[in-house]
Write a protein that holds these residues in place. Structure first.
Motif, mmCIF file in Angstrom:
data_model
loop_
_atom_site.group_PDB
_atom_site.id
_atom_site.type_symbol
_atom_site.label_atom_id
_atom_site.label_comp_id
_atom_site.label_asym_id
_atom_site.label_seq_id
_atom_site.Cartn_x
_atom_site.Cartn_y
_atom_site.Cartn_z
ATOM 1 N N UNK A 46 0.783 -1.224 0.000
ATOM 2 C CA UNK A 46 0.000 0.000 0.000
ATOM 3 C C UNK A 46 0.825 1.290 0.000
ATOM 4 N N UNK A 60 -17.555 -2.239 4.904
ATOM 5 C CA UNK A 60 -16.637 -2.304 6.049
ATOM 6 C C UNK A 60 -16.908 -3.514 6.934
ATOM 7 N N UNK A 96 -15.213 -6.465 5.196
ATOM 8 C CA UNK A 96 -13.862 -6.223 4.670
ATOM 9 C C UNK A 96 -13.024 -7.505 4.696
ATOM 10 N N UNK A 97 -13.183 -8.311 5.761
ATOM 11 C CA UNK A 97 -12.345 -9.497 5.885
ATOM 12 C C UNK A 97 -12.985 -10.722 5.215
ATOM 13 N N UNK A 102 -10.715 -6.725 -1.783
ATOM 14 C CA UNK A 102 -10.527 -5.468 -1.052
ATOM 15 C C UNK A 102 -9.862 -4.397 -1.902
ATOM 16 N N UNK A 128 -16.590 5.805 13.456
ATOM 17 C CA UNK A 128 -15.579 5.573 14.499
ATOM 18 C C UNK A 128 -15.625 4.114 14.960
ATOM 19 N N UNK A 129 -16.836 3.619 15.192
ATOM 20 C CA UNK A 129 -16.981 2.237 15.672
ATOM 21 C C UNK A 129 -16.495 1.250 14.608
ATOM 22 N N UNK A 151 -12.673 1.366 14.417
ATOM 23 C CA UNK A 151 -12.050 0.686 15.556
ATOM 24 C C UNK A 151 -12.190 -0.822 15.411
ATOM 25 N N UNK A 152 -13.388 -1.259 15.012
ATOM 26 C CA UNK A 152 -13.646 -2.707 14.890
ATOM 27 C C UNK A 152 -12.734 -3.352 13.856
ATOM 28 N N UNK A 153 -12.469 -2.632 12.772
ATOM 29 C CA UNK A 153 -11.655 -3.207 11.704
ATOM 30 C C UNK A 153 -10.178 -2.853 11.817
ATOM 31 N N UNK A 154 -9.814 -2.075 12.859
ATOM 32 C CA UNK A 154 -8.428 -1.636 12.977
ATOM 33 C C UNK A 154 -8.028 -0.708 11.843
ATOM 34 N N UNK A 155 -9.022 -0.036 11.250
ATOM 35 C CA UNK A 155 -8.752 0.859 10.109
ATOM 36 C C UNK A 155 -8.608 2.276 10.633
ATOM 37 N N UNK A 156 -7.345 2.686 10.831
ATOM 38 C CA UNK A 156 -7.112 3.989 11.476
ATOM 39 C C UNK A 156 -7.610 5.155 10.634
ATOM 40 N N UNK A 200 -11.291 5.451 11.230
ATOM 41 C CA UNK A 200 -11.495 5.971 12.586
ATOM 42 C C UNK A 200 -11.238 7.476 12.615
#
Lengths: 366, 324
Positions: free
Chosen positions: A29, A185, A188-189, A195, A297-298, A301-306, A309
């Motif tokens: 990336x 989102x 995503x996984x 993706x 925001x949630x 945070x849940x996906x670790x996607x800064x 967030x």
């Protein structure tokens, strides 16, 4: 291969989550600021390319059918270039510039075709906008370029806003966009192989959604502009209905995240989470953007996607700032709403910290 | 966590991790929050949001009633705010993040107090003086807090004061014959000095080691310098020799330092953009007027794409080197 990578690989290997050899490390990336720099120069070159077309092939601009066809041809060439060589940055940039120039020609030809006889009706404009929306959506899906997908998704989101506004469905597109964004989102996984396509689209639509919610803060000003400047008809759907729809999607997001973390909706935690979400949704009808900002925001945070967030935090700050300038209510009314809202959130926060703190302390003591 | 997340998703895209196992891999690596972390996160989020909403509601309330309050009440409120922030810093303790935040808010309130003082007593002070005194008054707090954000606030205030001074008097330190350029010189000299000082100081004071601040200072320095360099080339105005020397020095030093000494890809990308802009401007100014329009447009398109491609390739290579 760095030590950190090797350790992570080994950890996953020990849990039988990996197969084969560790893929060779290549530049992951490219950072957003490098992409931004490249994108800016690509735009600059696209303007020169349009200038070239205007100078050398001016007959194309005289005929809107030629302009549309030539625009599509340029985009098709760009697509082939993107596919052919994803490593050569030169071709990548040239393809981006070609596509941007092609889109410019297509849009020019389309508008010229629709309004060439001097007549401008709302139905014609709505049709043109729908065509544009479908066009940009297709580009966002098809074109194999991160920058292109992001830009096309953003353009599609903004076009949808205008299209539904002209169709007297102001603000509805926020609910539609939010549904798509939340779906992307949350999966995503599950859809990790896609993706490269979905994440840039997700970010493009997220930016479009944030913009839309800012407009909702200036509801009356927006309606005034629509009616007096753009001659639009009155919306038959008040914006708070759209906020409630967004609220429904927020509840769905919270429910999905509870499921992901194996938390039952009938447990205390689940009930508290859903109750807090409901409170936020009700408050959001008076403070547009709240439900969207918190949901981003949630999800981030849940996906670790800064990045997501951060977008959520920035959007909340932006909504609060625009709330001050909104003329829908007096400062006193806004102060009252915010005081009630703030107090409720502080209360929920206190309840949550009281409920969960002792368990954590016991766990740590053990 | 961000590094692990990117790596695992990259491996999943390559097929080294099954799609169905991706989430579990992310959970094991710690890239995703665990179930027990959520309550603390949500409680903290709601705490910040609730506190922000209550604070803003108080501000809105005072804004609504502002005209009806006596001036002593207004002064009292503002001074109470400043004092309250200082008291909060003292109670919480110097090392806590909240205490630094309290001093930052207090520093902002100092400016509000000064503005209200000038407005109430019509002292005849110039606008630049407000920002200058504001910046100077909060320096002791910045020294105490050891907080990068507060130091950046002081830089912004002094910047504003300099610009306003120049607008009012049309000259500063002997500059002023060409107001259009001299405003760039002021921004360049001050921000450039701050930039160098920040990078030097961050090697000694770890609390200054936040990349966002020198990056913003670099933009505030490089943007006017690039603009002046282009003006020198296109219109042959300004101080050509000094501008060229400074620009070349910035580019040379910048590429050297941020490649080897303080690896920072953001800075390198910014310098690349600056170089592309200046070369493109030279080509437009010196070449295009002598060639046919069509050839000119075609040439510029190819030229810009080539420059961007070259820069992007080089930056990707730097990114790989810095990541490994």
């Amino acid at each position: 291969m760095s030590l950190q990578q090797a350790m992570l690989w080994q950890k996953l290997h020990d849990k039988n989550l990996t197969s084969g050899d560790m893929p060779i490390n290549k530049a992951l990336d490219t950072p957003w600021y490098v992409q931004l720099m490249v994108g800016l120069v690509a735009w600059w070159s696209a303007f020169f390319f349009l200038g070239l077309i205007a100078s050398a092939l001016h007959f194309i601009l005289d005929n809107n059918a030629f302009a549309i066809l030539f625009g599509i041809m340029l985009i098709a060439i760009a697509y082939r270039l993107f596919l052919q060589n994803q490593v050569s940055t030169f071709r990548y940039q040239f393809a981006l510039a070609l596509s941007l120039a092609g889109q410019g020609l297509f849009i020019f030809g389309l508008f010229d075709f629709a309004f060439s006889h001097g007549h401008r009706g709302d139905n014609q404009l709505i049709t043109v906008l729908w065509v544009l929306f479908v066009f940009e959506s297709m580009l966002a899906w098809i074109m194999p370029s991160m920058i292109h997908r992001f830009g096309s998704a953003l353009a599609a989101g903004l076009t949808l806003s205008f299209t539904l506004a002209y169709a007297q469905l102001y603000f509805m597109h926020a609910a539609i966009l939010f549904t798509v964004i939340a779906t992307i989102w949350l999966n995503e996984f599950n859809w990790v192989k896609h993706r490269e396509r979905l994440i840039p689209i997700g970010y493009g639509l997220t930016i479009a959604l944030i913009y839309q919610e800012v407009m909702a803060s200036f509801y009356h000003t927006f309606i005034h502009i629509m009616k007096n400047w753009l001659k639009m008809e009155q919306s038959w759907l008040p914006y708070w209905v759209a906020e409630l729809l967004i609220g429904g999607i927020m509840l769905w997001v919270v429910w999905q995240l509870l499921q992901r973390n194996n938390v039952s909706t009938r447990s205390q935690t689940g009930i508290l989470a859903l109750f807090a979400s409901t409170v936020v949704i009700v408050l959001s009808t008076q403070a547009p953007g709240l439900a969207v900002g918190l949901s981003l925001i949630i999800l981030g945070y849940a996906n670790g996607a800064r990045m997501l967030l951060s977008l959520g935090i920035v959007s909340l700050l932006f909504y609060i700032s625009s709330y001050y300038y909104s003329l829908d209510m007096s400062l006193l009314e806004k102060a009252q709403i915010l005081a009630v809202f703030g107090s409720i959130l502080l209360l929920i926060s206190w309840v949550m910290s009281k409920k969960f703190q002792p368990k954590q302390e016991n766990t740590h003591a053990a | 966590m961000d590094f692990q997340r990117k790596l695992i998703l990259h491996w999943a895209c390559q097929g080294a991790i099954k799609q169905s196992d991706t989430q579990e891999a992310l959970n094991i690596s710690g890239a995703l929050p665990q179930a027990h972390q959520w309550p603390l996160f949500l409680a903290t989020l709601l705490l910040w949001l609730g506190a922000l909403a209550v604070t803003i509601s108080i501000l809105f309330f005072f804004a609504f009633n502002w005209n009806d309050m006596s001036r002593f009440t207004k002064f009292g409120l503002l001074e109470a705010g400043v004092f309250g922030c200082a008291a909060l810093y003292w109670f919480i303790g110097s090392e806590h993040f909240l205490s630094k935040l309290a001093l930052t808010i207090g520093s902002i309130l100092v400016g509000v107090l000064l503005a209200f003082y000038g407005q109430t007593y019509q002292t005849g002070a110039d606008p630049w003086q407000l920002f200058a005194y504001w910046g100077l008054l909060i320096i002791p707090w910045a020294l105490l807090a050891r907080f990068a954000t507060l130091w950046f606030l002081i830089i912004v205030l002094i910047n504003t004061a300099l610009q306003l001074y120049f607008e009012a008097y049309g000259q500063l330190l002997g500059l002023g014959d060409r107001p259009d350029e001299d405003v760039f010189w002021i921004a360049l000299l001050f921000n450039g000095t701050c930039w160098l000082a920040w990078e030097a100081a961050s090697t000694k004071f770890t609390w200054l080691n936040e990349r966002w601040a020198p990056r913003l200072l670099a933009i505030a320095t490089a943007a006017p310098l690039t603009a002046m360099f282009i003006m020198v080339i296109i219109e042959s105005i300004g101080f050509p020799v000094l501008t060229v020397i400074l620009y070349l020095a910035m580019i040379t030093l910048g590429f050297t330092v941020y490649q080897k000494r303080i690896p920072d890809l953001f800075m390198l990308a910014g310098f690349c953009l600056s170089v592309i802009s200046t070369i493109a401007s030279v080509v437009i100014a010196e070449v295009l007027e002598h060639v046919d329009e069509i050839i000119g447009f075609l040439g510029m398109t190819i030229f810009l794409i080539s420059m961007a491609a070259f820069a992007a390739n080089w930056l990707k290579k730097m990114h790989q080197e810095q990541s490994s």
